[in-house]
Write an enzyme that holds these catalytic residues in place. Sequence first.
Site, PDB file in Angstrom:
ATOM      1  N   GLN A  98       0.845  -1.195   0.000  1.00  0.00           N
ATOM      2  CA  GLN A  98       0.000   0.000   0.000  1.00  0.00           C
ATOM      3  C   GLN A  98       0.883   1.248   0.000  1.00  0.00           C
ATOM      4  O   GLN A  98       1.709   1.442   0.897  1.00  0.00           O
ATOM      5  CB  GLN A  98      -0.932   0.045   1.203  1.00  0.00           C
ATOM      6  CG  GLN A  98      -1.936   1.188   1.024  1.00  0.00           C
ATOM      7  CD  GLN A  98      -2.846   1.415   2.207  1.00  0.00           C
ATOM      8  OE1 GLN A  98      -2.374   1.600   3.324  1.00  0.00           O
ATOM      9  NE2 GLN A  98      -4.145   1.409   1.970  1.00  0.00           N
ATOM     10  N   TYR A 180      -5.470  11.323   3.568  1.00  0.00           N
ATOM     11  CA  TYR A 180      -4.095  11.476   3.105  1.00  0.00           C
ATOM     12  C   TYR A 180      -4.082  12.196   1.741  1.00  0.00           C
ATOM     13  O   TYR A 180      -5.118  12.575   1.219  1.00  0.00           O
ATOM     14  CB  TYR A 180      -3.379  10.123   3.082  1.00  0.00           C
ATOM     15  CG  TYR A 180      -3.371   9.481   4.447  1.00  0.00           C
ATOM     16  CD1 TYR A 180      -3.119  10.251   5.586  1.00  0.00           C
ATOM     17  CD2 TYR A 180      -3.665   8.141   4.621  1.00  0.00           C
ATOM     18  CE1 TYR A 180      -3.151   9.692   6.848  1.00  0.00           C
ATOM     19  CE2 TYR A 180      -3.690   7.570   5.893  1.00  0.00           C
ATOM     20  CZ  TYR A 180      -3.437   8.351   7.001  1.00  0.00           C
ATOM     21  OH  TYR A 180      -3.479   7.813   8.259  1.00  0.00           O
ATOM     22  N   ARG A 227      -7.619   2.165  -2.946  1.00  0.00           N
ATOM     23  CA  ARG A 227      -8.515   2.029  -1.796  1.00  0.00           C
ATOM     24  C   ARG A 227      -9.288   3.321  -1.570  1.00  0.00           C
ATOM     25  O   ARG A 227      -8.692   4.407  -1.527  1.00  0.00           O
ATOM     26  CB  ARG A 227      -7.698   1.709  -0.547  1.00  0.00           C
ATOM     27  CG  ARG A 227      -8.578   1.262   0.605  1.00  0.00           C
ATOM     28  CD  ARG A 227      -7.767   0.690   1.734  1.00  0.00           C
ATOM     29  NE  ARG A 227      -8.526  -0.361   2.385  1.00  0.00           N
ATOM     30  CZ  ARG A 227      -8.584  -0.552   3.703  1.00  0.00           C
ATOM     31  NH1 ARG A 227      -7.894   0.223   4.510  1.00  0.00           N
ATOM     32  NH2 ARG A 227      -9.316  -1.514   4.215  1.00  0.00           N
ATOM     33  N   GLY A 311      -9.122  -6.595   8.788  1.00  0.00           N
ATOM     34  CA  GLY A 311      -7.990  -5.914   9.395  1.00  0.00           C
ATOM     35  C   GLY A 311      -7.714  -6.475  10.769  1.00  0.00           C
ATOM     36  O   GLY A 311      -6.900  -7.409  10.934  1.00  0.00           O
ATOM     37  N   ARG A 312      -8.399  -5.929  11.770  1.00  0.00           N
ATOM     38  CA  ARG A 312      -8.108  -6.292  13.160  1.00  0.00           C
ATOM     39  C   ARG A 312      -8.090  -7.800  13.429  1.00  0.00           C
ATOM     40  O   ARG A 312      -7.209  -8.269  14.169  1.00  0.00           O
ATOM     41  CB  ARG A 312      -9.077  -5.555  14.096  1.00  0.00           C
ATOM     42  CG  ARG A 312      -8.790  -4.061  14.165  1.00  0.00           C
ATOM     43  CD  ARG A 312      -9.965  -3.260  14.647  1.00  0.00           C
ATOM     44  NE  ARG A 312     -11.077  -3.302  13.686  1.00  0.00           N
ATOM     45  CZ  ARG A 312     -12.248  -2.710  13.878  1.00  0.00           C
ATOM     46  NH1 ARG A 312     -12.470  -2.044  14.983  1.00  0.00           N
ATOM     47  NH2 ARG A 312     -13.191  -2.779  12.955  1.00  0.00           N
TER      48      ARG A 312
HETATM   49  C1  LIG Z   1      -3.872  -0.769  13.723  1.00  0.00           C
HETATM   50  C2  LIG Z   1      -4.543  -0.368  12.436  1.00  0.00           C
HETATM   51  C3  LIG Z   1      -3.799   0.261  11.452  1.00  0.00           C
HETATM   52  C4  LIG Z   1      -4.388   0.611  10.233  1.00  0.00           C
HETATM   53  N1  LIG Z   1      -3.602   1.150   9.231  1.00  0.00           N
HETATM   54  C5  LIG Z   1      -4.115   1.329   7.983  1.00  0.00           C
HETATM   55  C6  LIG Z   1      -3.275   1.685   6.883  1.00  0.00           C
HETATM   56  O1  LIG Z   1      -2.048   1.811   6.982  1.00  0.00           O
HETATM   57  N2  LIG Z   1      -3.874   1.837   5.675  1.00  0.00           N
HETATM   58  C7  LIG Z   1      -5.228   1.695   5.493  1.00  0.00           C
HETATM   59  O2  LIG Z   1      -5.730   1.864   4.363  1.00  0.00           O
HETATM   60  N3  LIG Z   1      -6.047   1.327   6.529  1.00  0.00           N
HETATM   61  C8  LIG Z   1      -5.515   1.123   7.748  1.00  0.00           C
HETATM   62  N4  LIG Z   1      -6.329   0.667   8.761  1.00  0.00           N
HETATM   63  C9  LIG Z   1      -7.731   0.342   8.483  1.00  0.00           C
HETATM   64  C10 LIG Z   1      -7.883  -1.154   8.167  1.00  0.00           C
HETATM   65  O3  LIG Z   1      -7.266  -1.501   6.951  1.00  0.00           O
HETATM   66  C11 LIG Z   1      -9.374  -1.560   8.085  1.00  0.00           C
HETATM   67  O4  LIG Z   1      -9.995  -0.798   7.073  1.00  0.00           O
HETATM   68  C12 LIG Z   1     -10.119  -1.351   9.407  1.00  0.00           C
HETATM   69  O5  LIG Z   1      -9.408  -1.921  10.486  1.00  0.00           O
HETATM   70  C13 LIG Z   1     -11.531  -1.959   9.329  1.00  0.00           C
HETATM   71  O6  LIG Z   1     -11.448  -3.350   9.050  1.00  0.00           O
HETATM   72  P1  LIG Z   1     -11.666  -4.438  10.233  1.00  0.00           P
HETATM   73  O7  LIG Z   1     -13.017  -4.114  10.841  1.00  0.00           O
HETATM   74  O8  LIG Z   1     -11.638  -5.769   9.559  1.00  0.00           O
HETATM   75  O9  LIG Z   1     -10.564  -4.232  11.224  1.00  0.00           O
HETATM   76  C14 LIG Z   1      -5.765   0.363  10.004  1.00  0.00           C
HETATM   77  C15 LIG Z   1      -6.520  -0.238  11.031  1.00  0.00           C
HETATM   78  C16 LIG Z   1      -5.929  -0.615  12.223  1.00  0.00           C
HETATM   79  C17 LIG Z   1      -6.755  -1.316  13.262  1.00  0.00           C
END
Ligand SMILES: Cc1cc2nc3c(=O)[nH]c(=O)nc-3n(C[C@H](O)[C@H](O)[C@H](O)COP(=O)(O)O)c2cc1C
Length: 356
Positions: A98, A180, A227, A311-312
């Site tokens: 990314q 961003y 994205r 993600g999480r």
């Molecule tokens: C610790 C953390 C760091 C994240 N860093 C990014 C990132 O660098 N780039 C991005 O597009 N989204 C980032 N996100 C968002 C996640 O990609 C994702 O969209 C978000 O956690 C929701 O998905 P989930 O409910 O499956 O966790 C981050 C989320 C978390 C929890």
Amino acid sequence: MSNIYSAVRLGDIELANRIVMAPMTRDRAGTHDEPTDLMVEYYRQRATAGLIVTEGTQPSAAGKGYFRTPGIHSEIQIEGWRKVAKAVHAEGGHIVMQLMHCGRASVRANKAPDAETVAPSAIRCRDLIPGPDGVPVQTDMPRALETREIPNVIAEYAQAARNARAAGMDGVELHCTSGYLPMQFLSTGTNLRNDRYGGITANRIRFVVETLEALADAVGPGRVGFRIFPGNPLNDVQDADPVDTYGSLLHAVNGIGLAYVHLIHFPTPQLDSLALIRSNWSGPVVVNNNLKLDSAKALLDSGQADAVSFGRPFISNPDLVERFRFAAPLARQDRSTFYTGEARGYTDYPTLTTSR
Ligand SMILES: Cc1cc2nc3c(=O)[nH]c(=O)nc-3n(C[C@H](O)[C@H](O)[C@H](O)COP(=O)(O)O)c2cc1C
């Protein structure tokens, strides 16, 4: 019906299953913003995902906004990522990088002393962002990019994509969410320019369209995704009409033949971004946000998604695919270790096998 465990093709990339690891910044890079051996191990552990999208990675020193985020603009960084890609491929996985240029969403103390903070317009982000010690502080005041400088920023992205491929990455994803740089250009609240990159919608989307075209030229369209999260206010971003902005953007880039659009889906009464995609985009779709196995399968079954991202759940379940397959319980993640820089809460979550 598409089985979540079945193979799928996103552009030139063939995934073994439709479960994608979403990009997550974890603040573990080394002193030169290079991936460390700890990061190699973290990504290796999660390689059973059909596709890993790396944490946001800056294409240039100016693109850095947070502490200890990795870059892809120097030899040592390319070398570090090469180890990551090799480890993921050795496990049979795929990985795209990314590309994250933070623009004005940036803290002075987090970046190199000579790295500038630039944005479409000289408007400070009023949201606070963590500094080197993790305490949220005021962001840096950005300088508005001159029209003649914009092609250079786009060229830096293209070079970063070439570097990512040189490091063995399967492709790149352009980060256009979370307030961003690309989203700063897209949104009416942060883009007050009166040149060809600001004002009417066709101008506000131009930076992202030209960047995606440049990335496609650099590494091939089938290795480029992007994205979006229409309407997301994170990092103090407002847009007067996200339906118009993102509908126009999707329509404009639909013909490039990109690998996928990665949507963070947060439906509101004013905005159904899945509907926006249906009417403006004909390529592969990866959907994200707070999905559970059932809701993810429903998105695939309805044909609204070709793949789904988590993600999480991937933070605390390195073998998430396996756990889904065997209906095993999921471990909860410890938020306090998201950004600490340490192995704890990063590479020490057990798999089903190691926890038995
Ligand atoms: C610790 C953390 C760091 C994240 N860093 C990014 C990132 O660098 N780039 C991005 O597009 N989204 C980032 N996100 C968002 C996640 O990609 C994702 O969209 C978000 O956690 C929701 O998905 P989930 O409910 O499956 O966790 C981050 C989320 C978390 C929890």
